[in-house]
Design an enzyme around this catalytic site. Structure first.
Site, PDB file in Angstrom:
ATOM      1  N   ASN A  85       0.828  -1.207   0.000  1.00  0.00           N
ATOM      2  CA  ASN A  85       0.000   0.000   0.000  1.00  0.00           C
ATOM      3  C   ASN A  85       0.864   1.259   0.000  1.00  0.00           C
ATOM      4  O   ASN A  85       2.042   1.220  -0.333  1.00  0.00           O
ATOM      5  CB  ASN A  85      -1.019  -0.034   1.142  1.00  0.00           C
ATOM      6  CG  ASN A  85      -2.370   0.509   0.732  1.00  0.00           C
ATOM      7  OD1 ASN A  85      -2.487   1.628   0.236  1.00  0.00           O
ATOM      8  ND2 ASN A  85      -3.403  -0.292   0.930  1.00  0.00           N
ATOM      9  N   HIS A 111       3.132   0.156  -2.857  1.00  0.00           N
ATOM     10  CA  HIS A 111       3.672  -1.204  -2.901  1.00  0.00           C
ATOM     11  C   HIS A 111       5.201  -1.183  -3.010  1.00  0.00           C
ATOM     12  O   HIS A 111       5.803  -2.065  -3.620  1.00  0.00           O
ATOM     13  CB  HIS A 111       3.044  -2.016  -4.028  1.00  0.00           C
ATOM     14  CG  HIS A 111       1.573  -2.262  -3.869  1.00  0.00           C
ATOM     15  ND1 HIS A 111       0.966  -2.344  -2.635  1.00  0.00           N
ATOM     16  CD2 HIS A 111       0.576  -2.434  -4.791  1.00  0.00           C
ATOM     17  CE1 HIS A 111      -0.344  -2.571  -2.797  1.00  0.00           C
ATOM     18  NE2 HIS A 111      -0.596  -2.617  -4.087  1.00  0.00           N
ATOM     19  N   HIS A 181      -1.885 -10.184  -3.015  1.00  0.00           N
ATOM     20  CA  HIS A 181      -2.782  -9.340  -3.815  1.00  0.00           C
ATOM     21  C   HIS A 181      -3.612 -10.184  -4.786  1.00  0.00           C
ATOM     22  O   HIS A 181      -3.757  -9.829  -5.959  1.00  0.00           O
ATOM     23  CB  HIS A 181      -1.968  -8.294  -4.582  1.00  0.00           C
ATOM     24  CG  HIS A 181      -2.699  -7.026  -4.885  1.00  0.00           C
ATOM     25  ND1 HIS A 181      -3.936  -7.004  -5.485  1.00  0.00           N
ATOM     26  CD2 HIS A 181      -2.370  -5.728  -4.673  1.00  0.00           C
ATOM     27  CE1 HIS A 181      -4.327  -5.748  -5.649  1.00  0.00           C
ATOM     28  NE2 HIS A 181      -3.394  -4.950  -5.158  1.00  0.00           N
ATOM     29  N   TYR A 183      -6.832 -11.662  -6.669  1.00  0.00           N
ATOM     30  CA  TYR A 183      -8.115 -11.141  -7.152  1.00  0.00           C
ATOM     31  C   TYR A 183      -9.096 -12.308  -7.197  1.00  0.00           C
ATOM     32  O   TYR A 183      -8.937 -13.233  -7.990  1.00  0.00           O
ATOM     33  CB  TYR A 183      -7.966 -10.573  -8.559  1.00  0.00           C
ATOM     34  CG  TYR A 183      -7.255  -9.240  -8.659  1.00  0.00           C
ATOM     35  CD1 TYR A 183      -7.917  -8.130  -9.181  1.00  0.00           C
ATOM     36  CD2 TYR A 183      -5.929  -9.081  -8.277  1.00  0.00           C
ATOM     37  CE1 TYR A 183      -7.286  -6.900  -9.307  1.00  0.00           C
ATOM     38  CE2 TYR A 183      -5.290  -7.865  -8.395  1.00  0.00           C
ATOM     39  CZ  TYR A 183      -5.972  -6.778  -8.912  1.00  0.00           C
ATOM     40  OH  TYR A 183      -5.333  -5.566  -9.033  1.00  0.00           O
ATOM     41  N   GLN A 293      -7.572  -4.161   3.184  1.00  0.00           N
ATOM     42  CA  GLN A 293      -7.896  -3.330   2.038  1.00  0.00           C
ATOM     43  C   GLN A 293      -8.876  -4.105   1.156  1.00  0.00           C
ATOM     44  O   GLN A 293      -8.561  -5.176   0.640  1.00  0.00           O
ATOM     45  CB  GLN A 293      -6.637  -2.992   1.228  1.00  0.00           C
ATOM     46  CG  GLN A 293      -6.860  -1.955   0.128  1.00  0.00           C
ATOM     47  CD  GLN A 293      -6.727  -0.529   0.628  1.00  0.00           C
ATOM     48  OE1 GLN A 293      -6.319  -0.298   1.758  1.00  0.00           O
ATOM     49  NE2 GLN A 293      -7.045   0.435  -0.222  1.00  0.00           N
ATOM     50  N   GLU A 320      -6.930  -7.650   0.917  1.00  0.00           N
ATOM     51  CA  GLU A 320      -5.504  -7.508   1.210  1.00  0.00           C
ATOM     52  C   GLU A 320      -5.325  -7.264   2.709  1.00  0.00           C
ATOM     53  O   GLU A 320      -5.563  -6.168   3.206  1.00  0.00           O
ATOM     54  CB  GLU A 320      -4.907  -6.367   0.404  1.00  0.00           C
ATOM     55  CG  GLU A 320      -5.075  -6.521  -1.100  1.00  0.00           C
ATOM     56  CD  GLU A 320      -4.885  -5.200  -1.830  1.00  0.00           C
ATOM     57  OE1 GLU A 320      -3.791  -4.621  -1.717  1.00  0.00           O
ATOM     58  OE2 GLU A 320      -5.835  -4.740  -2.493  1.00  0.00           O
TER      59      GLU A 320
END
Length: 355
Positions: A85, A111, A181, A183, A293, A320
């Site tokens: 982040n 990041h 990370h 998805y 997150q 996250e």
């Protein structure tokens, strides 16, 4: 995945990076149960396969080989470090000294800068039928961060869950905040929008941010806002968020029940859950960190994922687990500062009903 047979504990070539390095991918899991595929390029989770109706449902977005990950701008499945982040102004103050970091998002670091860990090949430490452990050395001064860090991540399939365990040891005081990370699309990767997924986040407050998505230092109540996910809601019920600049969720929540624990960051507890609207699949997110997150893949832009499927905004949702963004610059936040004798030790699990 159709009727494809997978064998746990195997390793296969995964193609080459643009500079000619050979990448590999390991398959781990339990026969008839949850399976995962992990590459040494970026320590990426490339597939997460949940058994459904005699077949497998792959619930994470990714690419078919190393070439896709080498050019990926979305961090699909990657381990993010040294600090996940944003860090505001790309500056970090530790022990009275200010460190200037590599900026890669305007004036901020996101990041950890442009030389991302997801573009680096990790070393294999060990691999077996149900787990794989990878390791990376980050030298002193890496993108401006002090201290040399050796980071280790273990992916393990256990009791219907994918457990990701982190260990990062530093030879000097530094900031460390590792996350994954991935998805997620619980209808299956490549199946389109997740906005009809129901999501629950066990959090009463979130971090207010400025125009650069960097925390101001204030924690605001979720009550009465589109961020109130204390009970399960469809993502698209927060319609107001999708009309704003970031086009959806991209918010850090203060997860309930964070308590530091001896020898690790904190105690593991459930912080979020999600339900696929078409598959009916439930996933619980457990972690030992103070923040989460929630990100609805707002910036996917037609990248070609596995099977050549174009990936569009809101085709997935990310969970996250993390320390709060910009934590070292906000003393009231739980601090992601570690050093000799005080390693970063953390665990996140993605747990599936019936897997």
């Amino acid at each position: 995945m159709g009727g494809r047979q997978l064998e746990a504990g195997t390793c296969a070539p995964f193609g080459r990076t643009p500079d000619g390095r050979e990448a590999r991918v390991w398959t781990i899991g339990a026969e008839g149960g949850l399976m995962a595929r992990v590459s040494d390029l970026g320590a990426c989770l490339t597939s997460l396969l949940v058994p459904r109706d005699g077949s497998y449902l792959d619930v994470v977005l990714g690419y078919d080989d190393a070439a896709g990950y080498a050019t990926d701008d979305a961090h699909l499945g990657a381990v993010i470090g040294r600090v996940a982040n944003r860090i505001g102004g790309a500056t970090l103050e530790l022990g009275g000294r200010v460190y200037h970091l590599a900026a890669n998002e305007g004036a901020n670091s996101n990041h950890s800068g442009p030389d991302l860990w997801r573009h680096r090949l990790w070393r294999l430490v060990s691999a077996g039928p149900a787990s794989v452990t990878l390791e990376l050395d980050s030298p002193d001064g890496d993108q401006g961060f002090p201290g040399a860090v050796r980071a280790r991540v273990t992916y393990e399939v256990v009791r219907g869950a994918l457990r990701i365990s982190y260990l990062a040891e530093a030879d000097a005081t530094t900031a460390i905040n590792l996350t994954n990370h991935s998805y997620f699309n619980l209808n299956g990767q490549g199946s389109g929008s997740v906005l009809a997924h129901r999501v629950q986040v066990l959090a009463d407050r979130y971090t207010e941010v400025d125009a650069g998505n960097v925390p101001t230092g204030r924690l605001l109540d979720v009550a009465g806002t589109p961020l109130d996910l204390r009970e399960p809601h469809r993502l698209d019920e927060a319609a107001a968020l999708f009309a704003r600049e970031h086009g959806g969720f991209d918010h850090n929540f203060e997860t309930r029940g964070f308590r530091p624990a001896e020898g690790r960051v904190g105690e593991v507890r459930r912080v979020a859950s999600a339900w696929g609207d078409r598959s009916g699949l439930r996933m619980d997110v457990l972690c030992d960190l103070p923040g989460l997150q929630l990100y609805t893949a707002n910036y996917l832009d037609g990248e070609r994922g596995k099977g050549g499927v174009a990936l569009r905004p809101h085709d997935a949702v990310c969970f996250e687990t993390q320390f709060f963004p910009d934590a070292p610059n906000h003393p009231a936040f739980a601090q992601d500062v570690f050093g000799p004798g005080h390693p970063f030790v953390s665990c996140t699990e993605y747990r599936f009903d019936g897997a």
